[in-house]
Write an enzyme that holds these catalytic residues in place. Structure first.
Site, PDB file in Angstrom:
ATOM      1  N   ARG A 191      89.665  -9.973  32.445  1.00  0.00           N
ATOM      2  CA  ARG A 191      90.234  -9.522  33.726  1.00  0.00           C
ATOM      3  C   ARG A 191      89.258  -9.624  34.900  1.00  0.00           C
ATOM      4  O   ARG A 191      89.694  -9.654  36.048  1.00  0.00           O
ATOM      5  CB  ARG A 191      90.766  -8.089  33.600  1.00  0.00           C
ATOM      6  CG  ARG A 191      89.746  -7.013  33.354  1.00  0.00           C
ATOM      7  CD  ARG A 191      90.392  -5.624  33.229  1.00  0.00           C
ATOM      8  NE  ARG A 191      89.369  -4.606  33.057  1.00  0.00           N
ATOM      9  CZ  ARG A 191      88.954  -4.160  31.889  1.00  0.00           C
ATOM     10  NH1 ARG A 191      89.480  -4.634  30.775  1.00  0.00           N
ATOM     11  NH2 ARG A 191      88.006  -3.236  31.821  1.00  0.00           N
ATOM     12  N   LYS A 247      77.789 -18.664  22.616  1.00  0.00           N
ATOM     13  CA  LYS A 247      76.660 -19.468  23.122  1.00  0.00           C
ATOM     14  C   LYS A 247      76.808 -19.692  24.630  1.00  0.00           C
ATOM     15  O   LYS A 247      75.830 -19.627  25.380  1.00  0.00           O
ATOM     16  CB  LYS A 247      76.609 -20.824  22.402  1.00  0.00           C
ATOM     17  CG  LYS A 247      76.209 -20.748  20.952  1.00  0.00           C
ATOM     18  CD  LYS A 247      74.707 -20.881  20.786  1.00  0.00           C
ATOM     19  CE  LYS A 247      74.321 -20.769  19.317  1.00  0.00           C
ATOM     20  NZ  LYS A 247      72.910 -20.969  19.071  1.00  0.00           N
ATOM     21  N   GLU A 297      77.165 -27.483  17.635  1.00  0.00           N
ATOM     22  CA  GLU A 297      76.857 -26.155  17.097  1.00  0.00           C
ATOM     23  C   GLU A 297      77.521 -25.938  15.737  1.00  0.00           C
ATOM     24  O   GLU A 297      78.734 -26.115  15.586  1.00  0.00           O
ATOM     25  CB  GLU A 297      77.356 -25.090  18.084  1.00  0.00           C
ATOM     26  CG  GLU A 297      76.927 -23.686  17.751  1.00  0.00           C
ATOM     27  CD  GLU A 297      75.417 -23.510  17.827  1.00  0.00           C
ATOM     28  OE1 GLU A 297      74.882 -22.784  16.977  1.00  0.00           O
ATOM     29  OE2 GLU A 297      74.780 -24.080  18.727  1.00  0.00           O
ATOM     30  N   ALA A 306      66.669 -26.529   2.667  1.00  0.00           N
ATOM     31  CA  ALA A 306      66.537 -27.921   3.113  1.00  0.00           C
ATOM     32  C   ALA A 306      67.829 -28.397   3.761  1.00  0.00           C
ATOM     33  O   ALA A 306      68.233 -29.546   3.619  1.00  0.00           O
ATOM     34  CB  ALA A 306      66.163 -28.819   1.930  1.00  0.00           C
ATOM     35  N   ASP A 348      71.903 -27.902  18.384  1.00  0.00           N
ATOM     36  CA  ASP A 348      71.092 -26.689  18.477  1.00  0.00           C
ATOM     37  C   ASP A 348      70.536 -26.264  17.122  1.00  0.00           C
ATOM     38  O   ASP A 348      69.427 -25.766  17.031  1.00  0.00           O
ATOM     39  CB  ASP A 348      71.927 -25.557  19.087  1.00  0.00           C
ATOM     40  CG  ASP A 348      71.089 -24.311  19.351  1.00  0.00           C
ATOM     41  OD1 ASP A 348      69.969 -24.471  19.885  1.00  0.00           O
ATOM     42  OD2 ASP A 348      71.522 -23.213  19.021  1.00  0.00           O
TER      43      ASP A 348
END
Length: 522
Positions: free
Chosen positions: A43, A135, A206, A266, A229
């Site tokens: 809002r 993000k 992402e 890994a 990222d």
């Protein structure tokens, strides 16, 4: 009412409602806070960002990790109105026209996910849009990107999460994920569409699963203004922390190549850290083949099957450069598949480090590899501790505090995005990412670092982002990648001093002020 009065009124409501707005005892207060803040965002966007900026330390963990993980897990039930754009595997051939449905004439920043690996929570499908929204909230609050120019995107190619496939309330495609060439074709079409409409946009990838994170990064990074990222941001923040750990031992950063580093995991983040750390070491050792070879011997990588050596069958190509030689491992009393504990003990043998560093980087909080209490009590008071999600500092007794540093990507990705935008760089180079990491590493004062504080407080995030962005702009100019932004063309950029670059960045950061609608005469 003045904006201050409005905020006071909202905060009084928030404090009261966060206790009452829970959906039963299983609903944590953090989720109730998220819902209240989300309604404010719907809002009154200006006031929402003013509240977020003024209280960033309290509310970053609500709009971002760890609460955003809980939000994504429950997003189908929390959904009230769409925020961002959704492209699906069924939209193939239509994305070029769909992208013109977005009302903003200019978009500066897109965060896109396919929901395949949200934080450490796995495949959450279309519900992963929550991470893209979170993000971008930080891009606005920390980097001052105009909220009218940000776009969260979900690429829905299905989900392999059986629970979601059977959930009648799930909002996404209820079919198994696209794979192979079909999957790449969807992402290719999306990238072509957004860069056709907004040629200067920056796209942050992402929470894509590891098998696609590296492939898509290599596929697009030399053509488009994009970065991943999880691979590059996590690596940069880890490098900043590792360089800080060297400083905390009272040594110069140039001693970094002497450090022994064990990496548990890994996946895309772990391998991203390894590549960046090896590159940083090699640069300090002369940046030649022998330097890379020498740097590679400082790492031990342990995944779900244990220590990775050259004996490993079907070894992942990304992990191969870090596999220990079999004779070298056996000389150290280690074998293929040795446990994390065995590897750590071996790495600590003969180490001259006065302050071992432990970085439990997995998110959200419940996924952290260990707590700061465990680390300080088991390894000792002299360690350096950092985690991806926030923890409280530890009281070690005798007036001593064990500092829990938050080593999170939010210290870097807003500055990388803002610096790329303001430089007008065609791509995001390794040098620009390295400049961002080194800026963060040098940000802390010597006294703070020697006290075990290697990452800054979240309350300083806007200032950190300004400095990181300036470092990225400076590096883009140095590499002759900068093409300028708005009235500041490439030639004008090149004339700027360091102080002028920082001022240029500061002047281009959006602030949540109401526009003046009526001018009153004095």
């Amino acid at each position: 009412m003045t904006s201050e009065q409005q905020i006071q009124r909202f905060m009084a409501d928030l404090k009261r409602l966060e206790v009452q707005a829970r959906d039963g005892p299983s609903d944590p207060y953090a989720l109730a806070k998220w819902r209240i803040l989300n309604r404010l965002h719907d809002r009154n966007e200006t006031m929402y960002y003013q509240v977020l900026i003024d209280n960033i330390e309290e509310y970053a963990p609500i709009v971002y990790t760890p609460t955003v993980g809980l939000v994504c897990q429950n997003y189908s039930g929390l959904f009230r109105r769409p925020r961002g754009m959704y492209f699906s595997g069924e939209d193939r051939g239509e994305m070029m026209s769909m992208v013109y449905n977005w009302p903003a004439e200019q978009v500066d920043m897109i965060v896109v996910t396919d929901g395949s690996r949200i934080l450490g929570l796995g495949d959450l499908g279309v519900q992963g849009i929550g991470i893209a929204i979170g993000k971008l909230d930080l891009y606005v609050a920390a980097a001052g990107i105009n909220p009218q120019r940000v776009l969260p995107v979900m690429i829905d190619v299905g989900t392999n999460n059986e629970k979601l496939l059977k959930d009648p309330l799930y909002l996404g495609l209820q079919e198994h994920r696209l794979d192979g060439d079909e999957y790449i074709a969807v992402i290719d079409e999306f990238m072509e569409a957004v860069f056709t409409r907004w040629p200067h946009v920056i796209v942050q990838f992402e929470d894509f699963q590891s098998k696609w994170a590296f492939k898509l990064l290599q596929r697009y990074r030399n053509t488009y203004r994009m970065f991943n990222d999880d691979v590059q941001g996590t690596a940069g923040v880890a490098i900043a922390g590792l360089l800080g750990a060297v400083r905390a031992q009272g040594r110069p950063m140039i001693d970094f190549p002497k450090q022994k580093i064990v990496v548990a995991g890994a996946g895309s983040a772990g391998i991203g850290v390894l590549n960046a750390a090896r590159k940083t070491m090699a640069r300090m050792l002369g940046n030649n083949e022998a330097a890379f070879e020498s740097a590679g011997r400082q790492f031990w990588v342990v995944d779900a099957k244990g220590l990775i050596t050259e004996e490993r069958e079907n070894i992942d190509l990304e992990a191969l450069p870090f596999a220990r030689k079999v004779n070298e491992a056996s000389r150290q009393g280690l074998r293929e598949g040795a446990s994390l504990a065995e590897v750590v003990l071996e790495a600590l043998k003969g180490s001259t480090s006065t302050r071992p560093a432990i970085f439990a980087m997995s998110n959200p909080t419940k996924n952290a590899e260990c707590t700061p209490e465990d680390a300080f009590s088991i390894v000792g008071d002299n360690i350096l501790f950092a985690s991806g999600s926030p923890f409280q500092d530890v009281d070690l007794g005798n007036g001593h505090i064990g500092h829990c540093n938050q080593g999170n990507n939010m210290y870097l990705f807003p500055g990388i995005g803002l610096g790329t935008l303001l430089s007008g760089s065609r791509i995001i180079s390794d040098g620009m990412l390295q400049a961002a990491a080194e800026c963060l590493a040098a940000y802390m004062a010597e006294e703070e670092v020697l006290n075990g504080i290697i990452y800054p407080s979240t309350s300083r995030i806007r200032d950190i982002t300004k400095e990181v962005a300036a470092a990225v702009v400076k590096e883009a100019i140095k590499e002759d990648l900068a093409e300028g932004y708005r009235e500041m063309d490439a030639r004008e950029l090149q004339k700027l001093s360091q102080e002028e670059i920082v001022e240029y960045v500061k002047n281009n950061m959006w602030s949540p002020d109401y526009p003046t609608l009526v001018y009153k005469k004095d």
